[in-house]
Scaffold this active site. Structure first.
Site: not given
Ligand SMILES: Cc1ncc(C[n+]2csc(CCOP(=O)(O)OP(=O)(O)O)c2C)c(N)n1
Ligand SMILES: CC(=O)[C@@H](O)[C@H](O)COP(=O)(O)O
Ligand SMILES: [Mg+2]
Length: 637
Positions: A285, A371, A399
């Site tokens: 990342k 969630e 959610r």
């Molecule tokens: C249901 C939900 N909960 C929380 C979030 C907040 N959120 C956005 S990106 C993220 C992390 C995602 O991690 P990953 O899938 O590993 O993607 P990366 O950023 O590492 O590419 C979170 C928790 C969200 N978008 N949707």
């Protein structure tokens, strides 16, 4: 190094079709240029930088090998979609990302045919891709369905629901697990450890060489070559058994930044004609931009910044954020009450619980992007005798709604819901708006629902929630800075269901719920100049309503106006219900309920979004004048 002038490849790409026929070397150059363009664009707009930088090579390889928009490339969360948007005809608008009238910060069907499915909430991509795959096989549009899902998003149950179904159906489906060992914060959970084992146990470098050797057999007769390559890959893997048990072929781990590997693997996979396959790609990342790679969040969310130094250009803050006020207040209560614990769903920094985690690690839980589990886990904590604060953004609480009803409300368990990002949130737009929580909570028997008018009210509501053991209680507050009001030394516990008078006036009463109170006071200043002095009260509670206050205001005024940062069905609707039940309307009271409009409002500044919603001071003033005008006319008659 050739002395040929550097001919930009990116300038030749207006849509992915322009990438067909490019050599692998040109695709590698394209990735480098795409990375630079992404950094440059986000330095102007701010936004989600790190995730996009981590998928630059993957984005190029996907669009080189597959044929979007016929093939459906579906990004999970889609905060990493900026490189994808640059390659799919939106480079000219990429510097309008997340601004009013500009590109969305997430994929959006109405924005481009290359965005087959909108996102922003995580872990939906496999379900959506499977939907496209089944539709294809039932005679719908052709093409491959490809989901790219992160390791963080893989911590949500929905991803397994989708894989379980996909494995059962056995349809051709491609899932790329983009594993950068990061969520927003470092990932938590057993799944994260499992994924790490998939490439820690195997000498990853040896595997890379073997994989390249095996795949270099291509493009011999694809079936034979692919089978041999696949068998080699499969036997070389350290066993993606979890995925294979779910009916997926597991391929990986591969280096998600190695263009040669990516192109070879994707060409191999495209040539195959059978069932669901999961490609496990290891990425970084923030890749390729040192300030992002160095950042603790790997550049997950960034303000505008100086490309050279990486220094962010953040607007100075005049008051503490609501989130920090909540976090500090909770810490104080936790110091005096060891039963207080906290739950976040992968948003420790966003909810301010990172401070709680540092101080009280044994009673702070980051459950991952889960969630539904967060809510029922908090219900279990409460049933077990603790005082859990479940801190979720309003939009993400959606959610876990069935869990709120079934596991918390029906059992009247004292879970405290700290609902952050209530109301309109700005650059994240419609997908992240906290519009519906009052509507879906205040109709639940036994629930207490509060909204803070400012940060002083917020600390009182934290105190009230900490003291409330009789059942579930929720308090909501918006994204961003507080109103800059004086903070109470020892915030009192509020009397449940009691609002407060703000200022006495006549003829029209305004009953505010939440931080629109600041706009109400601005409207009253303007009205004062017109000789109009509304009465103003702060409801504090949408449930239980302050019946006495409401009936008193209704009896003493010609008109009553409610204002809230939420959709219809919330506070104003409950007030209307009370007034109707009490027969107040039979005596001619004029009633107006100012709520968010029945539409999804695209990204802009919060103020601009509330302008669209018709809920800033000038709109409140106009509403008073409108209802006064009617009242005055009738009065004269
Ligand atoms: C249901 C939900 N909960 C929380 C979030 C907040 N959120 C956005 S990106 C993220 C992390 C995602 O991690 P990953 O899938 O590993 O993607 P990366 O950023 O590492 O590419 C979170 C928790 C969200 N978008 N949707
Ligand atoms: C992509 C995503 O869902 C999160 O990164 C979200 O954008 C965070 O919102 P805040 O910026 O309000 O914390
Ligand atoms: Mg990740």
């Amino acid at each position: 190094m050739s002395d040929q002038p550097h001919t930009p490849v990116l300038d030749r790409v207006h849509t992915p079709a322009d990438m067909k026929g490019m050599s692998d070397a040109e695709l590698r150059q394209l990735a480098d240029e795409l990375r630079a363009e992404t950094i440059s664009a986000v330095s102007v707009t701010g936004g989600h930088l790190g995730a996009g930088l981590g998928v630059v090579e993957m984005t190029v390889a996907l669009h080189a090998v597959f044929d979007a928009p016929k093939d459906k490339i579906i990004w999970d969360v889609s905060h990493q979609c900026y490189p994808h948007k640059i390659l799919t005809g939106r480079r000219d608008r990429i510097r309008t990302l997340r601004t009013e009238g500009g590109l969305s910060g997430f994929t959006k069907r109405s924005e481009s045919p290359y965005d087959p499915f909108g996102a922003a909430h995580s872990s939906t991509s496999i379900s959506a891709a499977l939907g496209f795959a089944v539709a294809r096989d039932l005679g719908g549009e052709g093409g491959d369905a490809i989901a790219i899902i992160g390791d963080g998003a893989m911590s949500a149950g929905m991803a397994y629901e989708a894989m379980n179904n996909a494995g059962h159906l056995g349809k051709r489906l491609i899932v790329i697990l983009n594993d950068n060992e990061m969520s927003i914060a470092p990932p938590t959970g057993a799944m994260s450890s499992y994924l790490s084992r998939l490439y820690a146990g195997e000498p990853f470098q040896e595997f890379k060489a073997a994989a390249k050797g095996a795949i270099s057999l291509l493009p011999e007769p694809f079936r034979e070559g692919a089978k041999r390559a696949k068998d080699v890959l499969k036997h070389m893997t350290v066993g993606g058994t979890l995925f294979e048990e779910l009916g997926f072929s597991y391929l990986g781990p591969i280096d998600g930044h190695d263009m040669e590997q990516l192109l070879s693997v994707l060409r191999t996979v495209k040539a195959r004609a059978d069932g669901p396959i999961l490609i496990h790609a290891i990425t970084k990342k923030g890749k390729g931009y040192a300030p992002a790679e160095r950042a603790s969040d790997k550049g997950h969310a960034t303000a505008k910044f100086d490309v050279i130094t990486g220094e962010q250009k953040k607007a100075p803050s005049n008051a503490p954020s609501y989130t920090s006020v909540f976090a500090e207040s909770l810490l104080k209560h936790a110091a005096d009450d060891s039963k207080i614990c906290a739950v976040t769903a992968a948003m420790p920094d966003g909810t301010g619980l990172n401070k709680f985690m540092e101080r009280y690690a044994s009673r702070c839980f980051d459950v991952g992007i889960a969630e539904q589990h967060a809510v029922t886990f908090a219900a279990g904590l409460a049933a077990g005798g603790l005082r859990p604060f479940c801190a979720l953004y309003s939009t993400f609480l959606q959610r876990g709604y069935d869990q709120v009803v079934h596991d918390v409300a029906i059992q009247r368990l004292p879970v405290r819901f700290a609902i952050d990002r209530a109301g309109l949130v700005g650059a994240d737009g419609a997908t992240h708006a906290g519009s519906f929580d009052v509507a879906f909570l205040a109709n639940l028997p036994g629930f207490v629902v509060m909204a803070a008018a400012d940060e002083a009210e917020l600390v009182r509501m934290v105190a009230t929630a900490a003291a409330h053991d009789e059942g579930p209680i929720a308090f909501r507050f918006p994204r961003g800075e507080g109103a800059g009001v004086e903070m109470p030394e020892n915030p009192e516990v509020l009397e449940i269901g009691k609002g407060r008078m703000i200022s006495e006036g006549s003829r029209v009463a305004i009953l505010s719920f939440g931080t629109r109170l600041q706009e109400v006071m601005k409207a009253c200043e303007a009205l004062q100049a017109k000789g109009i002095t509304p009465t103003v009260a702060d409801a504090r509670f949408a449930k239980p309503l302050d019946r006495d206050l409401i009936l008193k205001l209704a009896a003493a005024h010609e008109a009553l106006i409610t204002v809230e940062e939420g959709a219809v069905g919330g506070f104003g609707s409950h007030v209307a219900q009370l007034l109707a039940d009490e027969g107040v309307f039979d005596h001619g009271l004029k009633f107006r309920s100012m709520v968010l409009p029945d539409t999804f409002i695209d990204q802009a500044s919060p103020k601009a979004m509330y302008d669209v919603a018709g809920m800033n001071a000038e709109h409140i003033e106009a509403k008073v004048l409108e209802v006064m005008g009617v009242a005055t006319l009738e009065k004269r008659a």
